[in-house]
Design a protein around this motif. Structure first.
Motif, PDB file in Angstrom:
ATOM      1  N   PHE A 211      11.294 -13.230   6.293  1.00  0.00           N
ATOM      2  CA  PHE A 211      10.552 -13.247   7.561  1.00  0.00           C
ATOM      3  C   PHE A 211      11.461 -12.903   8.741  1.00  0.00           C
ATOM      4  O   PHE A 211      11.083 -12.144   9.637  1.00  0.00           O
ATOM      5  N   ALA A 212      12.660 -13.467   8.761  1.00  0.00           N
ATOM      6  CA  ALA A 212      13.556 -13.268   9.894  1.00  0.00           C
ATOM      7  C   ALA A 212      14.275 -11.925   9.858  1.00  0.00           C
ATOM      8  O   ALA A 212      14.446 -11.277  10.890  1.00  0.00           O
TER       9      ALA A 212
ATOM     10  N   TRP B 240       8.390  -6.195   6.330  1.00  0.00           N
ATOM     11  CA  TRP B 240       8.267  -6.400   4.885  1.00  0.00           C
ATOM     12  C   TRP B 240       7.485  -7.681   4.605  1.00  0.00           C
ATOM     13  O   TRP B 240       6.570  -7.697   3.776  1.00  0.00           O
ATOM     14  N   TYR B 241       7.837  -8.738   5.294  1.00  0.00           N
ATOM     15  CA  TYR B 241       7.161 -10.028   5.121  1.00  0.00           C
ATOM     16  C   TYR B 241       5.670  -9.897   5.405  1.00  0.00           C
ATOM     17  O   TYR B 241       4.828 -10.397   4.642  1.00  0.00           O
ATOM     18  N   ALA B 242       5.333  -9.223   6.503  1.00  0.00           N
ATOM     19  CA  ALA B 242       3.928  -9.101   6.894  1.00  0.00           C
ATOM     20  C   ALA B 242       3.130  -8.309   5.864  1.00  0.00           C
ATOM     21  O   ALA B 242       2.031  -8.715   5.457  1.00  0.00           O
ATOM     22  N   SER B 243       3.652  -7.170   5.434  1.00  0.00           N
ATOM     23  CA  SER B 243       2.931  -6.338   4.461  1.00  0.00           C
ATOM     24  C   SER B 243       2.852  -7.018   3.103  1.00  0.00           C
ATOM     25  O   SER B 243       1.827  -6.953   2.416  1.00  0.00           O
ATOM     26  N   LEU B 244       3.945  -7.692   2.720  1.00  0.00           N
ATOM     27  CA  LEU B 244       3.978  -8.351   1.412  1.00  0.00           C
ATOM     28  C   LEU B 244       2.978  -9.493   1.354  1.00  0.00           C
ATOM     29  O   LEU B 244       2.173  -9.597   0.421  1.00  0.00           O
TER      30      LEU B 244
ATOM     31  N   MET C  54       9.712  -2.021   0.115  1.00  0.00           N
ATOM     32  CA  MET C  54       8.340  -2.010  -0.381  1.00  0.00           C
ATOM     33  C   MET C  54       7.888  -0.551  -0.469  1.00  0.00           C
ATOM     34  O   MET C  54       7.348   0.004   0.490  1.00  0.00           O
ATOM     35  N   PRO C  55       8.116   0.090  -1.615  1.00  0.00           N
ATOM     36  CA  PRO C  55       7.764   1.500  -1.748  1.00  0.00           C
ATOM     37  C   PRO C  55       6.255   1.717  -1.700  1.00  0.00           C
ATOM     38  O   PRO C  55       5.477   0.890  -2.178  1.00  0.00           O
TER      39      PRO C  55
ATOM     40  N   ASN D  54      13.459   0.624   8.589  1.00  0.00           N
ATOM     41  CA  ASN D  54      12.264   0.505   9.438  1.00  0.00           C
ATOM     42  C   ASN D  54      11.576  -0.855   9.327  1.00  0.00           C
ATOM     43  O   ASN D  54      10.652  -1.147  10.081  1.00  0.00           O
ATOM     44  N   ALA D  55      11.981  -1.701   8.383  1.00  0.00           N
ATOM     45  CA  ALA D  55      11.375  -3.028   8.245  1.00  0.00           C
ATOM     46  C   ALA D  55      12.251  -4.129   8.817  1.00  0.00           C
ATOM     47  O   ALA D  55      11.841  -5.291   8.837  1.00  0.00           O
TER      48      ALA D  55
END
Length: 345
Positions: free
Chosen positions: A68-69, A74-78, A273-274, A287-288
């Motif tokens: 998250f930090a 990545w956290y949001a999409s995952l 996250m491909p 970019n994440a």
């Protein structure tokens, strides 16, 4: 190496620690019916994880917080794309904790049997779901230009991901059986060694197929190195478990788990996250990521507190290092005392 790369590696290390530590907790839980014949045996088996299971879960919390930090995109999409699967993991972890704490609240066989069944199911489910989730990350998931997940739950239930889930269940079963053999004496240890051999026979072909599929289908050629290491470690662990070399067998299962995580995260990098829709839509370590200032502060915090956490957890395992048998169960191994009519009065 940039801080983005450093934090990608640190998150991989956190997941490695979680799979190594909570992995044997899951294994002990799912193997409970196979290694215990009566209530005393069950208390011996659960006593091996009683003092440590909740501390082992901290690695999962830290891994999620670090993601998250360090990589909020990545956290949001995952978590939005895998929402239902991760919710099921959370429910299973809650039920596992309740089962461990509540099974001894009432001195009734039926009460304990219900909670033991819940414990078995809530140990298998997270292992299966984590395997499915990480396999889907390695394979790639449908993301649009805004990095939004566009698939469904059925998208995640593809043959490769399901193989990953089953593989992780078998791996944790082997890991837990070897841990039980290392931490117990008597009949529970004998049954744990038998369970380790059976789990090893299952996980070697499953793990070999899954990791080879990962290396050849979704990663660079160098991933064949950790694949070979993982396969060799699984074979060695199975053989050593049958030869009464519990410590070395446990070391081999740890090596196998490390090699599995290296394979999975190695297949991702430089993506986190491909996108299977269009590679241009993939989330990467660039970019994440959070801002450099945020990553710098996080690095200093991690440098200060990580050694403290490691030292505390090492001390915990040292305190509870002895083997357990039928004569050493109860409060001294982190379980509540067994309630009887006499103690109730």
């Amino acid at each position: 190496m940039s801080l983005n790369d450093v934090w990608f590696l640190l998150i991989a290390v956190l997941w490695t620690g979680y799979f190594v530590l909570d992995g044997f907790d899951f294994g002990v839980g799912m193997l409970l019916p196979a290694v215990a014949r009566d209530e005393t045996d069950r208390r011996v088996a659960l006593g091996t994880i009683g003092p440590v299971w909740d501390g082992n879960e901290v690695w999962l919390i830290v891994a999620g917080g670090a993601t998250f930090a360090a990589f909020p995109e990545w956290y949001a999409s995952l978590f939005s794309g895998f929402y239902l699967a991760l919710l099921l993991v959370l429910v299973a972890l809650i039920l596992r904790g309740i089962a461990l704490e509540y099974r001894n609240k009432i001195d009734d066989g039926r009460w304990r049997r219900v909670w033991d069944r819940i414990l078995v199911g809530s140990s298998v489910a997270p292992a299966l779901l984590f395997g499915v989730a990480f396999a889907n990350l390695a394979r790639g998931v449908p993301l649009d230009a805004d990095h939004e997940y566009t698939g469904t739950l059925l998208t995640l239930l593809n043959p490769y991901a399901l193989l990953g889930g089953v593989t992780l269940v078998a791996l944790f079963a082997l890991h837990g059986a070897v841990f039980l053999a290392l931490k117990t004496s008597g009949d529970v240890r004998v049954r744990a060694r038998t369970a380790a051999i059976r789990a090893g026979v299952a996980v070697v072909p499953l793990g070999g197929a899954f990791l080879l599929w990962t290396a050849l289908g979704y990663g660079p050629s160098w991933l064949l190195v950790p694949v070979v290491i993982a396969a060799a470690a699984l074979v060695v662990a199975t053989v050593l478990a049958g030869r009464d070399r519990d410590g070395w067998a446990f070391t081999a299962t740890v090596a196998a788990i490390v090699a599995v995580v290296v394979t999975l995260f190695g297949s991702l990098y430089p993506d986190v996250m491909p996108s299977s829709t269009d590679p241009a839509h993939s989330l990467t370590v660039t970019n994440a990521a959070s801002t450099p200032y945020t990553l710098t502060i996080m690095t200093w915090v991690a440098a200060v507190f990580t050694p403290i956490v490691l030292a505390y957890q090492a001390w915990t395992f040292w305190v509870f290092r002895r083997r357990l048998d039928r004569s050493t169960v109860g409060t001294e191994v982190g379980l509540p005392p067994r309630r009887t009519e006499a103690t109730a009065r």
